[in-house]
Design a protein around this motif. Structure first.
Motif, PDB file in Angstrom:
ATOM      1  N   GLN A 177     -27.698  28.380  12.489  1.00 14.18           N
ATOM      2  CA  GLN A 177     -27.156  27.299  11.662  1.00 14.18           C
ATOM      3  C   GLN A 177     -26.132  27.838  10.665  1.00 14.18           C
ATOM      4  N   THR A 180     -22.922  28.850  12.415  1.00 12.12           N
ATOM      5  CA  THR A 180     -22.158  27.708  12.911  1.00 12.12           C
ATOM      6  C   THR A 180     -21.434  27.007  11.782  1.00 12.12           C
ATOM      7  N   ILE A 181     -22.194  26.704  10.710  1.00 14.44           N
ATOM      8  CA  ILE A 181     -21.594  25.926   9.631  1.00 14.44           C
ATOM      9  C   ILE A 181     -20.529  26.738   8.903  1.00 14.44           C
ATOM     10  N   GLN A 187     -21.872  23.571  17.315  1.00 16.09           N
ATOM     11  CA  GLN A 187     -23.056  23.912  18.101  1.00 16.09           C
ATOM     12  C   GLN A 187     -23.073  25.395  18.365  1.00 16.09           C
TER      13      GLN A 187
END
Lengths: 339, 290
Positions: A177, A180-181, A187
């Motif tokens: 996470q 990705t962010i 995704q």
């Protein structure tokens, strides 16, 4: 300097082989030239380490300094870990990637720190546009465990990151996470590719394992290299099956090329297929359920070994595409089901 | 008395005369013989000379005939071969020179290996290769395009339907990247004196962030510039922000300068902007001196 930090630095330096010690200390760039000159590196290792710890204390080494040393050690000893590959993707019609390293680092750190109060995050940029990230995991109530960190190598402005397989599996979703962010993707997916050799993984993922290109500028003509077979050794010796040998050589060269193969240690095939047999009426052939079986090929250098199978006469050429597709498909873990 | 001796003497005289004349005739004979011998020798030599002359003439004639027969063919062959070699060298040179057009290629056993040679402001920069396999579907076998160039995206869009568009688009991206990289490299190498901190850049060179001063040693506040290149096919930024570090409100002259810098960065390549800064700086120095 905290005792735990001192202990951690001490254990890290003890891991470093003596012949690499000065190189790594120089790369660390924490102890000054003058300080390093006071150390007698010809002593027994324990004495050298004690002296170095003393110098670190003088300079008040922090946990982030210690983490940097750990990252450098890992960069020199990449093969001690097994590396996974993650691929990220953006939504359609996304903005152009204006990667800002500062923003990425801040964002990444914030996400992890918000989720787990105790976590040590360190970054080290390399010249090949990659950033090494070291994460020591803690929980809301426990301090980070510096001895079981996860390492991530992220190539900015690409969708790929390589992570050291961690024992602490529960942190993997959070890591995904954060990655990705912070890198502005949507995704993240784990690829079916794993190896100890980070360089080879990079070559396979970025399709850079073959860097020879035909141009009109090349003065040396492409020569066919015989794969260890000296066919023209002695004119008095006639090879009975020379046509076959040449066919095998040609096919091998077309499949594997002339370049050095990327290094992988294994390929794993999970079969969930029905049993196929030429004999009618065998018990296994009547089974409705697919058989489950796992086939694993291991080698210090799997792809070179596969390349030499046909020329050595152990297998027929061409080899099964399941074996030869490994670099092309960027996979060495396969699940095979009946179509 | 006298008569007897005189007769004898006379006889003696006659005898010597005879012997003398005999001698003379002998001599004459030998001379004649010698003459004869020499004469024959002369004849022999003359004959030999004539024979040799004839032989030489014969040889010359036959050699001439040989040359006349052989020479024309040999020279033709040599000339043809030289002409072919020259043609081959010419063609090879032209094929190599295609490199300079920016897009060239060579047929391979399975397809074609395309070479994209990038350039910026007349400077030849890096070359990148894409090896294509001509099959249905068309696919990329291997390449040397940097990992952060969206090759997969461009291929997904154009490779199967319009290969020209694929190559053209890839050329655009690579040339723009090369140009941006060139500007960033020139800034770091040639104008380090004007930078007050390290140049922040990313792999695509589409986000550049730096602080600079017009007068490196002076008291003025440094400027902060942030250049965004949202168009990956362009070598000029799409968004530029220039701020003055450490100053809340700028005086009019500083505000004018700041705004003019923003415009400059938008319209001119980075290293050219800095080159104009150094020229202005020199002009300022000159005015101070005078």
């Amino acid at each position: 300097m905290d005792e735990t930090i001192a202990e951690f630095i001490k254990r890290t330096i003890l891991k470093i082989p003596m012949n690499e010690l000065t190189t790594i200390l120089k790369a660390w760039d924490f102890l000054s030239e003058n300080q390093l000159q006071t150390v007698n590196f010809r002593q027994r290792k324990e004495s050298v380490v004690q002296h170095l710890i003393h110098l670190c204390e003088e300079k008040h080494a922090s946990i982030s300094d210690a983490a940097q040393l750990d990252i450098i050690y890992m960069q020199f000893h990449q093969h001690q870990k097994v590396w996974d590959v993650f691929q990220m993707s953006k939504g359609p019609g996304e903005d152009v990637d204006l990667f800002d390293m500062k923003q990425f680092k801040n964002s990444f750190k914030k996400i992890l720190q918000r989720a787990l109060k105790n976590v040590t995050v360190s970054f080290r940029e390399t010249e090949e546009n990659a950033v090494w990230i070291r994460i020591a995991w803690g929980t809301q109530y426990t301090k980070p465990n510096q001895y079981k960190p996860t390492y991530v190598v992220y190539y900015s402005q690409t969708p790929y990151a390589f992570t050291s397989s961690s024992m602490l599996r529960r942190n993997t979703p959070l890591l995904g996470q954060a990655l990705t962010i912070a890198s502005k993707h949507h995704q993240i997916v784990k690829m079916d590719l794993r190896s100890r050799y980070l360089d080879s993984l990079k070559a396979i993922v970025f399709k850079q394992y073959n860097q020879t290109f035909e141009t009109h500028n090349s003065t040396t003509p492409l020569q066919e290299r015989s794969l260890g077979l000296d066919i023209n050794m002695d004119s008095r010796i006639i090879h009975e099956n020379i046509v076959e040998k040449e066919r095998v050589q040609r096919i091998t060269q077309e499949t594997f090329g002339d370049y050095p193969q990327p290094q992988l240690e294994f390929a794993q095939y999970k079969l969930e297929t029905k049993f196929k047999s030429g004999l009618n009426g065998s018990i296994l052939a009547e089974r409705e359920e697919p058989l489950r079986c796992l086939i694993k090929f291991s080698s210090p250098h799997l792809l070179e070994a596969l390349k030499s199978l046909a020329p050595a006469g152990i297998a027929d050429a061409p080899l099964s595409p399941l074996l030869t597709c490994i670099p092309n498909k960027r996979m060495n873990y396969f699940k095979i089901r009946d179509k | 008395m006298d008569n007897g001796s005189s007769v004898l003497a006379h006889l003696e005289r006659l005898e010597t005369q005879v012997s003398r004349s005999h001698k003379q005739s002998e001599e004459l004979q030998s001379v004649q013989a010698q003459e004869g011998a020499l004469g024959t020798k002369i004849h022999k030599l003359r004959r030999l000379r004539d024979e040799l002359r004839a032989a030489v003439r014969h040889r010359r004639a036959s050699v001439k005939a040989c040359i006349a027969n052989v020479e024309p063919n040999q020279t033709v062959e040599i000339n043809e071969q030289e002409a072919l070699e020259e043609k081959l060298e010419n063609v090879k040179a032209i094929l190599q020179a295609y490199h300079f057009t920016g897009l060239s290629g060579k047929l391979t056993s399975r397809g074609v290996c395309v070479c994209i040679s990038t350039a910026f402001e007349g400077n030849l920069l890096d070359s990148y290769f894409v090896d294509l396999v001509i099959q249905k579907p068309l696919r990329i076998h291997h390449h040397s395009v940097p990992v952060f160039i969206p090759l997969e995206e461009i291929a997904a869009k154009y490779l199967q339907t319009n290969i020209q568009h694929f190559l053209f688009s890839l050329c655009e991206y690579l040339n723009a990247y090369s140009g941006r990289k060139y500007q960033a490299d020139r800034l770091q190498s040639d104008f380090a004196a004007l930078l007050t901190g390290p140049l922040q850049r990313n792999p695509l060179c589409n986000l550049l962030s730096f602080t600079y001063k017009l007068d490196p040693g002076g008291q003025s506040f440094p400027f902060c510039a942030r250049l965004l290149y949202k168009d990956l096919t362009a070598t000029l930024p799409t968004d530029v922000t220039v701020t003055c570090q450490g100053v809340e409100v700028l005086s009019t002259s500083w505000e004018e300068q700041r705004a003019s810098h923003e415009t400059l960065f938008c319209t001119k390549p980075l290293h050219q902007v800095f080159a104009s800064f150094t020229r202005k700086g020199e002009k300022l120095d000159m005015s101070l001196v005078s």
